[in-house]
Write an enzyme that holds these catalytic residues in place. Structure first.
Site, PDB file in Angstrom:
ATOM      1  N   ASP A 338      33.793  22.254  11.718  1.00  0.00           N
ATOM      2  CA  ASP A 338      33.960  22.936  12.811  1.00  0.00           C
ATOM      3  C   ASP A 338      33.763  24.639  12.683  1.00  0.00           C
ATOM      4  OD1 ASP A 338      34.858  23.215  15.660  1.00  0.00           O
ATOM      5  OD2 ASP A 338      36.551  24.111  14.932  1.00  0.00           O
ATOM      6  N   GLU A 367      28.715  23.189  12.122  1.00  0.00           N
ATOM      7  CA  GLU A 367      28.407  23.407  13.534  1.00  0.00           C
ATOM      8  C   GLU A 367      27.808  24.791  13.489  1.00  0.00           C
ATOM      9  OE1 GLU A 367      30.751  24.195  17.717  1.00  0.00           O
ATOM     10  OE2 GLU A 367      32.030  24.217  15.823  1.00  0.00           O
TER      11      GLU A 367
END
Length: 632
Positions: A338, A367
């Site tokens: 993330d 990400e």
């Protein structure tokens, strides 16, 4: 040809795209014969923060009124390099720089990019040629099984209801409504996923947390009790492996939850949290000031930031027997990270070292929303794809290119967007790129295609607006075309759960609705299976190179091919509502000998493309035009 240089053409730059450190790369430019030169042209190369290198170019040959000059660069350092060409004529210095996506232009333009990555950089094989399936765990499938130790402050909802989205009187949305999706439910659908062609499951966060999205980790070493137990995770991985399916976890390491064993702001846990006392073993993970004020992720006080390079925190996550090791021991095939751009380089270095020490075949996906090869974050040029950090990234640039093309953007713009990423990324990264059209962070593609733009719409509007039948059909038609590109462009298609079933959804939380078991769009589901089957049965989609062949107003065609054997699959897509036709005798196919139409309509030497349809043709690519090869 009147241009000076083309970075996509092997006659000008070989090899194409990114190269390994200490690998030779030949550069060639063309100048008109009548150009008077004071001395030989030079290739100018530099990295940000370092001096330029000037490489003299030598005459290679003369052709059609042009002189070709060439030189070879062997880069000594990994990193993003920039380059241009220069020559002096009658005392005036001239430059050849990038004028458009790939062509050199005289005396204006931007620098060309050359990505140089580590000599030993490789990416895991298990994902190549596969199909990924992203699951938001609370909303995919509920087993109905009762779970122990579930906190009493969770609001349980009926499957299929609209997710709760309204803020409380203080303006906070607590995300505490749950639909009961769990790992046992996922395990019960493994046959469904296998039949769909899935080879890898990517799970949004599963660690113990106290909001339904679970990005506010409460305990990295426990599965959230509503999802099951750590043993349930092991069983899921074991059963998935029997079907050739791997499981990747979402790693949220830039922040924790305020409601966690580490911070314990609300006193839920018996241990001493960082918010409660400087004597907490976790206090040094966070940054405090003033009267219990602390640094939080994007100012959201329920998500206190951690200092990822704090030695205790790094050891907790990346150390021997740490969080990463623990879940890989239980069967995780790797991690999707993330907000990777908020993780410092040193932490990413340590994380990759831990994952690859465990097993080189474990994967690390970041990400990153932009071109990850030249991304700058917080004033630092990132080095995600140089061999020391990430294997892959979420391919937002492809997603935006696909969406824009299906909505009418020029085919040449689509080509330029795709080729730009292929040029900048290492080939081994390209082969494992996470290609998607929907995720938990953006509106579902069927809504983007069929409905109104929602960026300026309120949550109330999103809650009350389903696609009309006309909008749904329009969205579905365009989604199918987008999926063709998603499945057959370089990289790995990632299906966001429910896209294959026609599940709708605007932005969070409406893009996280429950899978519609028993109410699927069966035609769309079968279409997805067909694409996965074609992908699985043709090895060139795993690691094949790519070239664009057809660039008509509404028809795009490209080849995926094996550079050694020449085996190839040619993909044609008609995005319009009218029937189209492509002649296999066209000049663009001169290097291809056709064998079998895998999918589509063949009429002699023509491929007929009904409205909004595609075709895939098996072929062999040769190094010389087929007609010439036959004559020899």
């Amino acid at each position: 040809m009147s241009y000076f240089y083309n970075s996509w053409d092997a006659d000008y730059k070989s090899p194409f795209g990114a190269i390994r450190r200490n690998q030779g790369c030949q550069f060639t430019i063309r100048l008109p014969e009548e150009t008077p030169l004071d001395y030989a042209p030079v290739l100018v190369v530099f990295r940000t923060g370092f001096k330029e290198r000037f490489l003299p170019m030598n005459v290679k040959e003369c052709e059609n009124g042009y002189v070709l000059y060439t030189t070879t660069l062997i880069p000594k350092y990994a990193g993003v390099h920039y380059y241009y060409f220069s020559y002096t004529s009658n005392g005036v210095r001239h430059y050849i720089k990038r004028g458009d996506a790939c062509h050199g232009t005289l005396d204006h333009g931007e620098m060309f990019q050359l990505t140089v990555f580590g000599e030993d950089y490789q990416t895991p094989q298990f994902l190549k040629g596969g199909v990924m399936y992203q699951i938001f765990p609370d909303r995919f499938c509920s087993s109905g099984k009762a779970h122990e130790n579930v906190p009493s402050d969770r609001v349980m909802r009926n499957w299929g209801e609209l997710p709760y989205y309204k803020p409380d009187q203080n303006g906070h949305v607590w995300n505490n409504d749950y639909f009961g999706g769990d790992l046992e439910g996922i395990r019960s659908k493994l046959d469904y996923l296998e039949d769909l062609g899935v080879t890898c499951i990517y799970l949004n966060p599963v660690f113990e947390s106290h909001e339904n999205h679970r990005y506010n980790t409460a305990n990295y070493r426990n599965l959230d009790p509503l999802l099951g137990t750590n043993e349930d995770f092991r069983k899921l991985c074991e059963d998935a492996k029997k079907r050739g399916i791997s499981v990747i976890l979402d790693g949220v390491f830039s922040h924790t939850g305020a409601d966690s064993i580490y911070f314990n702001k609300f006193g839920r846990y018996d241990n001493l949290g960082a918010y409660q006392s400087e004597q907490s073993p976790y206090y040094s993970w966070y940054h405090f000031w003033g009267n219990k004020e602390y640094e939080s992720w994007w100012g959201i006080d329920t998500l206190p930031n951690v200092d990822e390079n704090n030695p205790d925190y790094t050891k907790y996550i990346c150390g021997e027997g740490g969080v990463l090791d623990y879940w890989m021991d239980l069967g995780a095939a790797g991690y999707r990270l993330d907000v990777a751009d908020e993780l410092p380089d040193e932490f990413l270095d340590n994380l990759r070292a831990c994952v690859k020490k465990y097993d080189e075949e474990k994967i690390v996906i970041g990400e990153v929303w932009e071109d990850a090869s030249n991304k700058e974050a917080y004033g630092v040029k990132r080095r995600y794809l140089l061999g020391d950090q990430l294997d892959s990234v979420m391919n937002y640039p492809f997603r935006e290119a696909i969406i824009a093309y299906m909505k009418g953007e020029a085919v040449t713009t689509f080509r330029d967007r795709i080729m730009g990423i292929l040029e900048n990324y290492p080939k081994c990264t390209v082969d494992v790129l996470m290609n998607f059209v929907s995720t938990h962070d953006i509106e579902r593609a069927i809504n983007r295609f069929g409905g109104q733009p929602c960026d300026d719409k309120s949550k109330d509007w999103m809650a009350g607006n389903e696609l009309s039948p006309e909008e749904y059909n329009r969205g579905k038609t365009m989604l199918k075309g987008a999926m063709v590109l998603q499945f057959f462009l370089p990289g790995v298609p990632s299906i966001y759960y429910g896209d294959e079933a026609g599940l709708q959804g605007w932005k969070d939380p409406f893009n996280r609705r429950c899978y519609p078991w028993g109410n699927e769009d069966t035609e769309l589901l079968e279409y997805t299976r067909q694409l996965a089957h074609i992908r699985r049965e043709n090895a060139v989609f795993a690691e094949g190179a790519m070239e664009f062949l057809v660039l008509e107003e509404n028809i795009v065609g490209f080849s995926r091919y094996d550079e050694e054997t020449g085996s190839s699959a040619i993909v044609l897509l008609n995005r319009s509502g009218d029937t189209g036709m492509v002649s296999l005798r066209d000049k663009c196919f001169r290097k291809y000998a056709f064998s079998t139409v895998i999918s589509g309509i063949c009429d002699g030497d023509a491929i007929i493309l009904p409205a909004n349809s595609y075709a895939v043709i098996s072929a062999v690519r040769t190094s010389v035009p087929v007609a010439e090869a036959e004559q020899n």
